[in-house]
Design a protein around this motif. Structure first.
Motif, PDB file in Angstrom:
ATOM      1  N   ASN A  52       0.650  -1.294  -0.064  1.00  0.00           N
ATOM      2  CA  ASN A  52       0.052   0.134  -0.005  1.00  0.00           C
ATOM      3  C   ASN A  52       1.041   1.185   0.098  1.00  0.00           C
ATOM      4  OD1 ASN A  52      -1.869   1.919   0.362  1.00  0.00           O
ATOM      5  ND2 ASN A  52      -2.361   1.236   2.498  1.00  0.00           N
ATOM      6  N   PRO A  53       1.173   1.788  -1.238  1.00  0.00           N
ATOM      7  CA  PRO A  53       2.160   2.788  -1.311  1.00  0.00           C
ATOM      8  C   PRO A  53       1.602   4.105  -0.896  1.00  0.00           C
ATOM      9  CG  PRO A  53       1.654   2.286  -3.543  1.00  0.00           C
ATOM     10  CD  PRO A  53       0.773   1.162  -2.410  1.00  0.00           C
ATOM     11  N   GLN A  54       1.231   4.267   0.232  1.00  0.00           N
ATOM     12  CA  GLN A  54       0.521   5.366   1.085  1.00  0.00           C
ATOM     13  C   GLN A  54       1.030   5.517   2.075  1.00  0.00           C
ATOM     14  OE1 GLN A  54      -1.861   7.546  -0.532  1.00  0.00           O
ATOM     15  NE2 GLN A  54      -1.977   6.534  -2.578  1.00  0.00           N
ATOM     16  N   ALA A  55       1.518   7.162   2.566  1.00  0.00           N
ATOM     17  CA  ALA A  55       1.905   7.087   4.025  1.00  0.00           C
ATOM     18  C   ALA A  55       1.386   8.313   4.487  1.00  0.00           C
ATOM     19  CB  ALA A  55       3.601   6.881   3.897  1.00  0.00           C
ATOM     20  N   ALA A  56       1.751   8.519   5.897  1.00  0.00           N
ATOM     21  CA  ALA A  56       1.327   9.921   6.506  1.00  0.00           C
ATOM     22  C   ALA A  56       2.355  10.212   7.449  1.00  0.00           C
ATOM     23  CB  ALA A  56      -0.189   9.808   7.194  1.00  0.00           C
ATOM     24  N   PHE A  57       2.795  11.342   7.756  1.00  0.00           N
ATOM     25  CA  PHE A  57       3.637  11.334   8.985  1.00  0.00           C
ATOM     26  C   PHE A  57       3.417  12.852   9.535  1.00  0.00           C
ATOM     27  CE2 PHE A  57       6.581  13.784   5.729  1.00  0.00           C
ATOM     28  CZ  PHE A  57       6.587  15.113   6.402  1.00  0.00           C
ATOM     29  N   CYS A  58       3.663  13.014  10.734  1.00  0.00           N
ATOM     30  CA  CYS A  58       3.600  14.225  11.471  1.00  0.00           C
ATOM     31  C   CYS A  58       4.708  14.642  12.349  1.00  0.00           C
ATOM     32  CB  CYS A  58       2.328  14.274  12.293  1.00  0.00           C
ATOM     33  SG  CYS A  58       2.366  13.453  13.888  1.00  0.00           S
ATOM     34  N   CYS A  59       5.206  15.606  12.423  1.00  0.00           N
ATOM     35  CA  CYS A  59       6.165  16.095  13.364  1.00  0.00           C
ATOM     36  C   CYS A  59       5.531  17.359  14.217  1.00  0.00           C
ATOM     37  CB  CYS A  59       7.351  16.610  12.618  1.00  0.00           C
ATOM     38  SG  CYS A  59       7.384  17.863  11.465  1.00  0.00           S
ATOM     39  N   PHE A  60       6.515  17.172  15.317  1.00  0.00           N
ATOM     40  CA  PHE A  60       5.967  18.445  16.257  1.00  0.00           C
ATOM     41  C   PHE A  60       6.920  19.061  16.775  1.00  0.00           C
ATOM     42  CE2 PHE A  60       4.843  19.279  21.109  1.00  0.00           C
ATOM     43  CZ  PHE A  60       4.218  20.493  20.608  1.00  0.00           C
ATOM     44  N   TRP A  61       7.377  20.410  16.777  1.00  0.00           N
ATOM     45  CA  TRP A  61       8.272  21.265  17.205  1.00  0.00           C
ATOM     46  C   TRP A  61       7.728  21.783  18.396  1.00  0.00           C
ATOM     47  CZ3 TRP A  61       8.341  22.282  11.318  1.00  0.00           C
ATOM     48  CH2 TRP A  61       9.108  21.439  10.704  1.00  0.00           C
ATOM     49  N   PRO A  62       8.248  21.320  19.622  1.00  0.00           N
ATOM     50  CA  PRO A  62       7.556  21.809  20.775  1.00  0.00           C
ATOM     51  C   PRO A  62       7.986  23.374  21.204  1.00  0.00           C
ATOM     52  CG  PRO A  62       9.097  20.208  21.470  1.00  0.00           C
ATOM     53  CD  PRO A  62       9.011  20.054  19.816  1.00  0.00           C
ATOM     54  N   VAL A  63       9.279  23.588  20.864  1.00  0.00           N
ATOM     55  CA  VAL A  63       9.647  25.168  21.194  1.00  0.00           C
ATOM     56  C   VAL A  63       8.864  26.120  20.486  1.00  0.00           C
ATOM     57  CG1 VAL A  63      11.549  26.868  21.220  1.00  0.00           C
ATOM     58  CG2 VAL A  63      11.978  24.416  21.983  1.00  0.00           C
ATOM     59  N   SER A  64       8.787  25.855  19.165  1.00  0.00           N
ATOM     60  CA  SER A  64       7.977  26.934  18.395  1.00  0.00           C
ATOM     61  C   SER A  64       6.270  26.671  18.371  1.00  0.00           C
ATOM     62  CB  SER A  64       8.256  26.761  16.886  1.00  0.00           C
ATOM     63  OG  SER A  64       8.805  25.503  16.566  1.00  0.00           O
ATOM     64  N   LEU A  65       6.037  25.478  19.180  1.00  0.00           N
ATOM     65  CA  LEU A  65       4.505  25.047  19.133  1.00  0.00           C
ATOM     66  C   LEU A  65       3.866  24.933  17.839  1.00  0.00           C
ATOM     67  CD1 LEU A  65       3.620  27.525  21.923  1.00  0.00           C
ATOM     68  CD2 LEU A  65       3.991  24.977  22.199  1.00  0.00           C
ATOM     69  N   ARG A  66       4.716  24.134  16.817  1.00  0.00           N
ATOM     70  CA  ARG A  66       4.144  23.842  15.550  1.00  0.00           C
ATOM     71  C   ARG A  66       4.155  22.380  15.248  1.00  0.00           C
ATOM     72  NH1 ARG A  66       8.018  28.402  12.670  1.00  0.00           N
ATOM     73  NH2 ARG A  66       6.452  29.976  13.146  1.00  0.00           N
ATOM     74  N   GLN A  67       3.086  21.952  14.547  1.00  0.00           N
ATOM     75  CA  GLN A  67       3.006  20.572  14.151  1.00  0.00           C
ATOM     76  C   GLN A  67       2.720  20.583  12.534  1.00  0.00           C
ATOM     77  OE1 GLN A  67       0.222  17.199  15.262  1.00  0.00           O
ATOM     78  NE2 GLN A  67      -1.068  18.863  14.766  1.00  0.00           N
ATOM     79  N   VAL A  68       3.209  19.780  11.700  1.00  0.00           N
ATOM     80  CA  VAL A  68       3.059  19.574  10.408  1.00  0.00           C
ATOM     81  C   VAL A  68       2.602  18.203  10.181  1.00  0.00           C
ATOM     82  CG1 VAL A  68       3.812  19.845   7.971  1.00  0.00           C
ATOM     83  CG2 VAL A  68       4.804  21.450   9.861  1.00  0.00           C
ATOM     84  N   CYS A  69       1.455  18.095   9.431  1.00  0.00           N
ATOM     85  CA  CYS A  69       0.886  16.761   8.996  1.00  0.00           C
ATOM     86  C   CYS A  69       0.920  16.578   7.694  1.00  0.00           C
ATOM     87  CB  CYS A  69      -0.403  16.528   9.646  1.00  0.00           C
ATOM     88  SG  CYS A  69      -0.534  16.753  11.469  1.00  0.00           S
ATOM     89  N   VAL A  70       1.430  15.505   7.191  1.00  0.00           N
ATOM     90  CA  VAL A  70       1.553  15.286   5.662  1.00  0.00           C
ATOM     91  C   VAL A  70       0.956  13.820   5.401  1.00  0.00           C
ATOM     92  CG1 VAL A  70       3.135  15.078   3.804  1.00  0.00           C
ATOM     93  CG2 VAL A  70       3.740  16.635   5.798  1.00  0.00           C
ATOM     94  N   ARG A  71       0.279  13.705   4.119  1.00  0.00           N
ATOM     95  CA  ARG A  71      -0.062  12.367   3.413  1.00  0.00           C
ATOM     96  C   ARG A  71       0.103  12.488   2.154  1.00  0.00           C
ATOM     97  NH1 ARG A  71      -6.307  10.809   4.057  1.00  0.00           N
ATOM     98  NH2 ARG A  71      -7.022  12.119   2.379  1.00  0.00           N
ATOM     99  N   GLY A  72       0.261  11.418   1.590  1.00  0.00           N
ATOM    100  CA  GLY A  72       0.442  11.306   0.033  1.00  0.00           C
ATOM    101  C   GLY A  72       0.918   9.721  -0.097  1.00  0.00           C
ATOM    102  N   ALA A  73       1.270   9.946  -1.717  1.00  0.00           N
ATOM    103  CA  ALA A  73       1.740   8.518  -2.131  1.00  0.00           C
ATOM    104  C   ALA A  73       3.329   8.394  -1.895  1.00  0.00           C
ATOM    105  CB  ALA A  73       1.314   8.519  -3.579  1.00  0.00           C
ATOM    106  N   VAL A  74       3.794   7.411  -1.956  1.00  0.00           N
ATOM    107  CA  VAL A  74       5.120   6.927  -1.692  1.00  0.00           C
ATOM    108  C   VAL A  74       5.982   6.333  -2.879  1.00  0.00           C
ATOM    109  CG1 VAL A  74       6.801   5.812   0.063  1.00  0.00           C
ATOM    110  CG2 VAL A  74       4.820   7.057   0.933  1.00  0.00           C
TER     111      VAL A  74
END
Ligand SMILES: Cc1cc2nc3c(=O)[nH]c(=O)nc-3n(C[C@H](O)[C@H](O)[C@H](O)COP(=O)(O)O)c2cc1C
Length: 214
Positions: free
Chosen positions: A90-112
């Motif tokens: 299943n060549p699909q994935a998602a990831f997220c990262c959290f940068w606690p000092v800047s209080l930022r999260q990025v969430c990504v999904r797509g084909a791999v």
């Protein structure tokens, strides 16, 4: 039930508005990454990567983002690992990262997709020699004997096998590129009224940007 204590800190970050955001989400990601690299104590490239089997059984684990290019996000691993097997089915994935000092999260999904052997090799050869030998030594995600000596012996075997030679790219190891169709930027704000903007791909290089409720 036991309630768990978090830090209790307010997510009181600065405002994020549509006008501040780059039209290209990969450029926007890179801007936030550069800020995180300056301010975060932890590794700003650590992401929680989720994959799923053909039947939709999901798994997540941390990996390191090693590069971004105009098409997507690159990470490297063993192609025979559990994530490698998931991505084959299943060549699909998602990831997220959290940068606690800047209080930022990025969430990504797509084909791999797999990156080219040249790209995998270029990254592999940039790694310290013991990391390259470990890639050969470790049958990642396979059950192995309980004693750690098994791994240490495998590493020694690889040191002997490649003594005095360049350690080549293992045929079972390399990179994947996650080509995003959605990227969400989340900025923590006070009173849980966070700022969220979703980029959804609507065509070649075209993105629709929408504010989401926190
Ligand atoms: C911060 C962090 C970074 C990691 N980076 C990688 C990585 O870049 N590539 C990798 O194969 N495993 C990495 N790992 C190990 C993975 O989390 C995981 O244990 C391994 O890839 C096997 O996962 P799988 O059985 O789901 O395929 C990292 C672990 C941590 C905690």
């Amino acid at each position: 039930m036991i309630f768990l204590e978090g830090s209790g800190k307010e997510f009181a970050g600065p405002p994020l508005s549509l006008e501040q955001l780059d039209a290209d989400p990969l450029r926007q990601f890179f801007t936030w990454y550069q800020e995180a690299a300056r301010t975060e104590a932890g590794d700003p490239t650590a992401i929680a990567l989720a994959t799923s089997s053909r039947e939709g059984r999901m798994r997540s684990r941390m990996v390191l983002l090693k590069a971004i290019d105009e098409r997507g996000f690159l990470f490297f691993t063993n192609y025979r690992s559990r994530k490698g097997k998931d991505l084959e089915e299943n060549p699909q994935a998602a990831f997220c990262c959290f940068w606690p000092v800047s209080l930022r999260q990025v969430c990504v999904r797509g084909a791999v997709e797999k990156v080219s052997t040249e790209e995998s090799n270029a990254y592999f050869q940039s790694r310290p020699v013991l990391s390259r030998l470990s890639a050969w030594a470790s049958p990642q995600s396979e059950p192995i004997p309980a004693e750690r000596a098994f791994l240490e012996n495998r590493l020694r075997e690889m040191q002997e096998r490649f003594a005095g030679k360049e350690v080549p790219l293992p045929p079972f190891w390399g990179g994947y590129r996650l080509v995003p169709d959605e990227i969400e930027f989340w900025q923590g704000r006070s009173n849980r009224l966070h700022d969220r903007f979703l980029y959804a791909r609507i065509g070649d290089g075209q993105w629709k940007r929408t504010r989401l409720a926190p």
